[in-house]
Every structure is written in C-alpha cells, then in structure tokens.
Design an enzyme around this catalytic site. Sequence first.
Site, short mmCIF file in Angstrom:
data_model
loop_
_atom_site.label_atom_id
_atom_site.label_comp_id
_atom_site.label_asym_id
_atom_site.label_seq_id
_atom_site.Cartn_x
_atom_site.Cartn_y
_atom_site.Cartn_z
N ARG A 101 0.84 -1.20 0.00
CA ARG A 101 0.00 0.00 0.00
C ARG A 101 0.87 1.25 0.00
NH1 ARG A 101 -5.32 1.37 3.28
NH2 ARG A 101 -4.11 1.16 5.16
N THR A 105 -0.86 7.67 -1.07
CA THR A 105 -2.16 7.57 -1.77
C THR A 105 -3.05 6.49 -1.16
OG1 THR A 105 -1.35 5.93 -3.32
CG2 THR A 105 -1.06 8.25 -3.94
N ASP A 197 -5.45 -8.63 13.09
CA ASP A 197 -4.62 -8.68 11.89
C ASP A 197 -4.37 -10.14 11.51
OD1 ASP A 197 -2.19 -8.85 10.23
OD2 ASP A 197 -2.19 -6.67 10.47
N ASP A 200 -0.64 -11.24 10.91
CA ASP A 200 0.11 -11.37 12.17
C ASP A 200 -0.31 -12.61 12.94
OD1 ASP A 200 1.66 -9.18 11.72
OD2 ASP A 200 0.52 -7.83 13.02
N1 URA Z 1 -6.67 -6.90 7.46
C1 URA Z 1 -6.64 -7.67 8.58
O1 URA Z 1 -5.76 -8.51 8.74
N2 URA Z 1 -7.61 -7.47 9.51
C2 URA Z 1 -8.59 -6.55 9.36
O2 URA Z 1 -9.43 -6.43 10.23
C3 URA Z 1 -8.57 -5.77 8.19
C4 URA Z 1 -7.61 -5.96 7.26
#
Ligand code: URA
Length: 206
Positions: A101, A105, A197, A200
């Site tokens: 990303r 932007t 996440d 993770d």
């Molecule tokens: N990516 C993730 O890993 N978790 C989210 O809640 C949103 C995007």
Amino acid sequence: MLHVLEHPLITHKLAIMRSKDTSTKDFRQNLDEIAGLMAYEITRDVPTRDVVVETPMGDCHTKTLATDIVLVPILRAGLGMVNGICDLVPTVKVAHIGLYRDEETLEPHEYFAKYPKCMDDAVVMIVDPMLATGGSANAAITMVKRQGAKNIRLVCLVGAPEGVKAVEAQHPDVDIYLAALDDKLNEKGYIVPGLGDAGDRIFGTK
Ligand code: URA
C-alpha cells in the site's frame, strides 16, 4: 454477487479464530480447515467430464474435473488459506500476487505476480482472509483479468460491508464468498468485530 457460507462447522471454527486467546497454531489450523470447507461449497458447480474407470469389479462410468482450478493467494495473509484448499483439490495450481500500500495515496501496488498458463479457462479463486476496504481485492481481480481470467471467485473469511460494496461496484461479474459479514471498518481500516490482523495471527508476528 455476495454469498455468505453459513454452516455450523464454519461458524464454530471462525469463533475459535476470533478469540484473542487462540494460539497461532490453532488459528492457522482453523483457517486451513475453514478454507477447505468453503472451497468444497464454492467448487460445487465446476465442470466435469465423463470418464470410464476400471475398478477391481469392472467398468465404472463416472466423472472427473474438466477444468483447471487456480488458487491466487494475496500475499501474505492469503497464504494461510492455501494448504486447506490444496489438500482438498490436489490438481489445483497456485498463483501468487504481492501488493503493497502506497503510504501517501493508500492505493495498492503490485510487487510480485506469478501465474500458471491456464488462466483463461480456469476457475480462479482469489483468497485473502479479510475483505476490509476492498482495495487489494479489486487490484488482484484486475490483475487476474489482465491474465485472461474470466471465471473469478473472491474467497475471504470475514468481510466488511464497505469492502463488499467496493468489489461489487468495480467487478460486478465476480462472485464474493465469505464465512461471515461483519459490522463495519474502524478508523484504522480493521474489521469490527473481525479477528484482528490476520497476517500477524497466522505468522505469529506483530
Ligand atoms: N486486514 C486484517 O488482517 N484485519 C482486518 O481487520 C482488516 C484488514
């Protein structure tokens, strides 16, 4: 079109994944298992061809898969859904798409892509556990379309209404499959209630 694959086994396993107390090992295992269960439903309509197989008892007129199935994990969290689907569909080919990303932007940019030759005629399943803003999903769909893919299915575990809307607006021809449609995105772009996440939690990073 959006399909939410509601099934007691999927919901149960997803509840385990959502818990903040679930270990990396259990998170990964349940993700693989849900991916396999979802793939079972999503491939229900793939074309088959008539074949004759010789069993120890004689000929059996049956069917085998008549089309390639290509799995396209979006790096890195999408990798967490690969093994569960490969175990179920041993003939599957696995492409890879890497996106980052842009900090300014916030647009997704491609840094890696590798595809098999058969994209035109294949059933292409793009996998990523979280459908948040829809930015990465839209970019990945555009990339596989450039490779000739026509039969494209987006497979995510948890989606936000914002992400579903974004993909439906840009790629109305793509079917979206979720295990759950959650409430919303928070101000940081995380799905609420979601599961945190996904990358993770799959890889034990922070
Ligand atoms: N990516 C993730 O890993 N978790 C989210 O809640 C949103 C995007």
